[in-house]
Design an enzyme around this catalytic site. Structure first.
Site, mmCIF file in Angstrom:
data_model
loop_
_atom_site.group_PDB
_atom_site.id
_atom_site.type_symbol
_atom_site.label_atom_id
_atom_site.label_comp_id
_atom_site.label_asym_id
_atom_site.label_seq_id
_atom_site.Cartn_x
_atom_site.Cartn_y
_atom_site.Cartn_z
ATOM 1 N N HIS A 139 41.101 23.329 33.057
ATOM 2 C CA HIS A 139 42.429 22.898 33.959
ATOM 3 C C HIS A 139 41.987 21.283 34.413
ATOM 4 O O HIS A 139 43.068 20.489 34.116
ATOM 5 C CB HIS A 139 42.442 23.798 35.253
ATOM 6 C CG HIS A 139 43.346 23.098 36.519
ATOM 7 N ND1 HIS A 139 44.294 22.783 36.282
ATOM 8 C CD2 HIS A 139 42.823 22.524 37.721
ATOM 9 C CE1 HIS A 139 44.914 22.203 37.269
ATOM 10 N NE2 HIS A 139 43.843 22.015 38.119
ATOM 11 N N HIS A 146 39.141 15.955 39.925
ATOM 12 C CA HIS A 146 40.026 16.313 41.154
ATOM 13 C C HIS A 146 39.809 17.389 41.940
ATOM 14 O O HIS A 146 40.088 17.688 43.031
ATOM 15 C CB HIS A 146 41.507 16.105 40.568
ATOM 16 C CG HIS A 146 42.050 17.344 40.130
ATOM 17 N ND1 HIS A 146 42.063 17.569 38.597
ATOM 18 C CD2 HIS A 146 42.688 18.421 40.769
ATOM 19 C CE1 HIS A 146 42.456 18.812 38.415
ATOM 20 N NE2 HIS A 146 42.984 19.187 39.580
ATOM 21 N N GLU A 189 36.998 20.256 46.255
ATOM 22 C CA GLU A 189 37.634 21.534 46.934
ATOM 23 C C GLU A 189 36.900 22.860 46.561
ATOM 24 O O GLU A 189 36.718 23.765 46.924
ATOM 25 C CB GLU A 189 39.061 21.622 46.530
ATOM 26 C CG GLU A 189 39.883 22.809 46.876
ATOM 27 C CD GLU A 189 40.141 22.733 48.591
ATOM 28 O OE1 GLU A 189 39.776 21.584 49.142
ATOM 29 O OE2 GLU A 189 40.779 23.709 49.195
ATOM 30 N N ASP A 190 36.459 22.809 45.216
ATOM 31 C CA ASP A 190 36.119 24.069 44.406
ATOM 32 C C ASP A 190 34.733 24.074 43.997
ATOM 33 O O ASP A 190 34.420 25.086 43.261
ATOM 34 C CB ASP A 190 37.189 24.358 43.350
ATOM 35 C CG ASP A 190 38.802 24.253 43.614
ATOM 36 O OD1 ASP A 190 38.867 25.311 44.695
ATOM 37 O OD2 ASP A 190 39.400 23.875 43.121
HETATM 38 MN MN MN Z 1 43.885 21.270 40.150
#
Ligand code: MN
Length: 502
Positions: A52, A76, A80-81
């Site tokens: 992704h 990016h 967050e992940d």
């Molecule tokens: Mn994304």
């Protein structure tokens, strides 16, 4: 177009339109960093999560963004992940990349509730939060890949994501002039937001396209011969199919009658110079009769988003009509990549008054976008050519980010996540009246971020505000001192005077 190409650092570097050694090294480093950070994570599709972020970065390279933006595209989702923190990112890639990635992360937290009246606030929030145009472009590239893989996402989430894409992301891509992103975002979402209509329009188009292609191919052969005879050195000639969503919007204006749409398929001719554009048009009109009133000179008068080309619609025999678009390579690049095609934006921040670009990016409603005449091209777009690349130092740019917009407006949330946009200094009273006058008129208290707060508390960006109402409650004249908005004051006054009359 689907991009199912396997991940490959070499392909990404080949796509990157930069030969700077340090830029390429940066992209390579980010590639390895992201691959490691997302190791073991999977997407709904079962593919590695890294695919992704790779495709997000590839989308950015394809529209000509520079190495820093592509790097931020690869990274990016690491905050967050992937349990990476900002300091770590800053140490490894520097302030600017960390700033871009944090911007994208912040934007990802904005939720779309589907409430129509909040769509405009949401777009404003989207733009104001991002602060740097590159953050928005990264977010668009991210959303494009998410839309391409939406079929793997649980069904109950698909519609919300598709609607948000159609109402927030696609209009922003359109305003930035990134035609390539806009078309695909619109068509991918339309198939989910209104599958029946999508299929209907798609089938209508399919039938039509076959006929149109047949007609154009015939005239094209003759045209190319004529251009050669005239010594016009065309660089490429290709067919442009109208997007399904864009066709649907046009059909709505033409009583759904496809016979009234002439540009479902257009022949696009790219010639080296502006004078070649006019010469080509002359050659075409000397052989095929133009359809009255449909010759458009967007070179002399560009569209408000900067679009330039010559368009003509001609009769090609046996009652058939065809659209031809003529442009230079530069105009073509600008039409497909928009703001991303301007060198200054490829890897630099965009320094401008936030108000100016908010006004430019944000139509009052999604429907205004069709009415291009209403839009004024702001000065900063007109000045693009004048800005000197290197005088805008990144640090200076970052210092200038204290935007006007934030100094005058705040964005707060309802408990459901709807965004309410208020002037700075607003209180729960303004908030309550903004939601509904009856809520204001029966307000007995307010909670800010789940804590009881007095009615004169000044709201701050990002507060979640909940209004407590009681049937017996009613406004007092003291509230007039607490309210900031004219709207709330007017409603309070009218309630008080109505009370006295009774
Ligand atoms: Mn994304």
């Amino acid at each position: 177009m689907m991009h199912d190409s396997p991940v490959s650092i070499n392909h990404l570097l080949d796509t990157l339109q930069s030969s700077s050694r340090s830029g390429r090294a940066l992209v390579k480093e980010a590639y390895n960093f992201a691959e490691l950070a997302h190791e073991g994570q999977k997407r709904y599709s079962g593919e590695p999560y890294f695919n992704h972020v790779y495709h997000t970065a590839l989308n950015l390279a394809e529209i000509g963004m520079g190495p820093k933006t592509v790097t931020a595209g690869l990274l990016h989702d690491v905050l967050e992940d992937a349990n990476v923190d900002v300091d770590e990112l800053e140490d490894a890639f520097g302030d600017e990349i960390a700033f871009l990635v944090s911007g994208v992360t912040k934007l990802g937290k904005i939720r779309y509730s589907g409430v129509k009246r909040h769509v405009e606030s949401l777009r404003k929030l989207f733009v104001a939060t991002s602060q740097d145009i590159r953050v928005i472009i990264i977010k668009l590239a991210d959303r494009l890949h998410n839309m391409r893989t939406l079929k793997y996402v649980p069904e109950h989430k698909q519609e919300r994501i598709a609607r948000e894409t159609l109402e927030v992301y696609a209009p922003v891509a359109e305003r930035l002039g990134i035609g390539q992103f806009k078309r695909e975002l619109q068509d991918l979402s339309f198939a989910y937001t209104d599958p029946e209509t999508y299929k209907k329009v798609h089938d209508m188009a399919k039938h039509r396209l076959k006929k149109a292609r047949h007609n154009l191919e015939k005239m094209n052969k003759k045209l190319l011969r004529l251009l050669k005879e005239e010594g016009i050195d065309y660089q490429s000639v290709h067919y442009r199919e109208k997007g399904i969503y864009s066709l649907y919007k046009k059909l709505k204006r033409k009583d759904m009658n496809i016979d009234r749409v002439f540009d479902i398929l257009a022949l696009r001719i790219i010639v080296p110079k502006i004078k070649d554009c006019y010469q080509t048009l002359g050659v075409i009109h000397s052989v095929w009769k133009p359809y009255l009133g449909r010759v458009k000179d967007y070179i002399a008068s560009p569209k408000p988003n900067g679009y330039k080309s010559l368009h003509t619609t001609i009769f090609v025999g046996n009652g058939s009509i065809a659209e031809i678009q003529i442009r230079t390579p530069r105009m073509h690049e600008e039409a497909e990549f928009g703001i991303a095609s301007h060198a200054i934006y490829k890897d630099k921040g965009l320094r401008m008054q936030t108000y100016e670009w908010l006004n430019y990016l944000l139509p009052k409603s999604p429907f205004d976008i069709d009415d291009e005449k209403k839009l004024e091209t702001p000065q900063w777009i007109k000045n693009l050519g004048d800005i000197q690349n290197d005088t805008v130092a990144t640090q200076e740019f970052l210092d200038n980010l204290t935007s006007d917009f934030f100094s005058e407006r705040i964005f707060v949330f309802t408990p459901n996540g709807d965004v309410i946009d208020l002037p700075k200094g607003s209180t729960p009273i303004d908030f309550a009246y903004m939601i509904h006058s009856e809520i204001g008129n029966h307000m007995s208290g307010a909670k800010i971020n789940s804590k009881l707060a007095s009615l004169d508390t000044t709201l701050r960006n990002g507060d979640i505000v909940e209004i407590v109402t009681k049937n017996s409650a009613s406004p007092s004249s003291k509230w007039l001192n607490y309210a900031k908005t004219a709207e709330a004051k007017r409603k309070i006054r009218s309630h008080i005077s109505a009370g006295q009359d009774n």
